[in-house]
Design a protein around this motif. Structure first.
Motif, PDB file in Angstrom:
ATOM      1  N   HIS A  43       0.885  -1.163   0.000  1.00 61.16           N
ATOM      2  CA  HIS A  43       0.000   0.000   0.000  1.00 61.16           C
ATOM      3  C   HIS A  43       0.922   1.211   0.000  1.00 61.16           C
ATOM      4  CE1 HIS A  43      -3.435  -2.566   0.666  1.00 61.16           C
ATOM      5  NE2 HIS A  43      -2.710  -3.187   1.576  1.00 61.16           N
ATOM      6  N   VAL A  44       1.016   1.879  -1.127  1.00 63.85           N
ATOM      7  CA  VAL A  44       2.015   2.922  -1.329  1.00 63.85           C
ATOM      8  C   VAL A  44       1.357   4.290  -1.322  1.00 63.85           C
ATOM      9  CG1 VAL A  44       3.741   3.838  -2.938  1.00 63.85           C
ATOM     10  CG2 VAL A  44       3.458   1.359  -2.683  1.00 63.85           C
ATOM     11  N   ALA A  48       3.836  14.215  -2.129  1.00 64.63           N
ATOM     12  CA  ALA A  48       4.543  15.186  -2.972  1.00 64.63           C
ATOM     13  C   ALA A  48       4.908  14.533  -4.303  1.00 64.63           C
ATOM     14  CB  ALA A  48       5.766  15.743  -2.262  1.00 64.63           C
ATOM     15  N   CYS A  49       3.925  13.885  -4.914  1.00 66.60           N
ATOM     16  CA  CYS A  49       4.170  13.057  -6.103  1.00 66.60           C
ATOM     17  C   CYS A  49       4.487  13.837  -7.362  1.00 66.60           C
ATOM     18  CB  CYS A  49       2.993  12.126  -6.356  1.00 66.60           C
ATOM     19  SG  CYS A  49       1.464  12.986  -6.773  1.00 66.60           S
ATOM     20  N   GLY A  50       4.204  15.119  -7.384  1.00 67.86           N
ATOM     21  CA  GLY A  50       4.468  15.874  -8.606  1.00 67.86           C
ATOM     22  C   GLY A  50       3.727  15.267  -9.775  1.00 67.86           C
ATOM     23  N   VAL A  51       4.444  14.946 -10.843  1.00 63.82           N
ATOM     24  CA  VAL A  51       3.801  14.363 -12.024  1.00 63.82           C
ATOM     25  C   VAL A  51       3.748  12.847 -11.949  1.00 63.82           C
ATOM     26  CG1 VAL A  51       4.328  16.319 -13.508  1.00 63.82           C
ATOM     27  CG2 VAL A  51       5.947  14.437 -13.336  1.00 63.82           C
ATOM     28  N   GLY A  52       4.214  12.253 -10.863  1.00 65.93           N
ATOM     29  CA  GLY A  52       4.029  10.824 -10.633  1.00 65.93           C
ATOM     30  C   GLY A  52       5.144   9.905 -11.082  1.00 65.93           C
ATOM     31  N   HIS A  53       6.357  10.407 -11.216  1.00 64.04           N
ATOM     32  CA  HIS A  53       7.464   9.555 -11.652  1.00 64.04           C
ATOM     33  C   HIS A  53       7.660   8.349 -10.738  1.00 64.04           C
ATOM     34  CE1 HIS A  53       8.707  12.124 -14.869  1.00 64.04           C
ATOM     35  NE2 HIS A  53       8.840  13.156 -14.051  1.00 64.04           N
ATOM     36  N   ALA A  54       7.687   8.571  -9.436  1.00 60.00           N
ATOM     37  CA  ALA A  54       7.874   7.456  -8.506  1.00 60.00           C
ATOM     38  C   ALA A  54       6.668   6.525  -8.527  1.00 60.00           C
ATOM     39  CB  ALA A  54       8.131   7.964  -7.093  1.00 60.00           C
ATOM     40  N   SER A  55       5.486   7.073  -8.667  1.00 62.24           N
ATOM     41  CA  SER A  55       4.277   6.245  -8.735  1.00 62.24           C
ATOM     42  C   SER A  55       4.346   5.255  -9.885  1.00 62.24           C
ATOM     43  CB  SER A  55       3.029   7.119  -8.893  1.00 62.24           C
ATOM     44  OG  SER A  55       2.822   7.907  -7.750  1.00 62.24           O
ATOM     45  N   LEU A  65      -2.159   2.382  -4.643  1.00 66.75           N
ATOM     46  CA  LEU A  65      -1.184   3.452  -4.791  1.00 66.75           C
ATOM     47  C   LEU A  65      -1.941   4.775  -4.805  1.00 66.75           C
ATOM     48  CD1 LEU A  65       1.927   3.465  -6.925  1.00 66.75           C
ATOM     49  CD2 LEU A  65       0.443   5.469  -6.952  1.00 66.75           C
ATOM     50  N   THR A  66      -1.581   5.638  -3.874  1.00 68.03           N
ATOM     51  CA  THR A  66      -2.224   6.943  -3.763  1.00 68.03           C
ATOM     52  C   THR A  66      -1.164   8.014  -3.912  1.00 68.03           C
ATOM     53  OG1 THR A  66      -3.869   6.033  -2.246  1.00 68.03           O
ATOM     54  CG2 THR A  66      -3.625   8.439  -2.296  1.00 68.03           C
ATOM     55  N   GLY A  67      -1.396   8.950  -4.794  1.00 69.53           N
ATOM     56  CA  GLY A  67      -0.483  10.065  -4.973  1.00 69.53           C
ATOM     57  C   GLY A  67      -1.159  11.359  -4.563  1.00 69.53           C
TER      58      GLY A  67
END
Length: 71
Positions: A43-44, A48-55, A65-67
């Motif tokens: 459960h991630v 501070a996901c920004g445009v979601g690179h890490a997501s 997964l919640t950004g």
């Protein structure tokens, strides 16, 4: 002042990252992998996901997964 800076780069953010070969998200995910059990069903929260690179990198092992980003 800070908001003004982010507002000025927001529309070009992805292009700026690409031009500078941005790798921070990939480096963080790769550094954490050895310490996470099994790497499935996680459960991630990408704060501070920004445009979601890490997501994008976590989605393969995330049950959820919640950004969230306030900018």
């Amino acid at each position: 002042m800070v908001q003004g800076f982010f507002d000025s780069v927001a529309s070009n953010y992805v292009a700026i990252e690409a031009a500078n070969n941005y790798q921070a998200s990939r480096v963080v995910v790769e550094a954490l992998r050895p310490y996470l059990p099994a790497l499935s069903g996680l459960h991630v929260l990408d704060a501070a996901c920004g445009v979601g690179h890490a997501s994008l990198l976590w989605r393969k092992v995330a049950a959820t997964l919640t950004g969230i980003d306030l900018t």
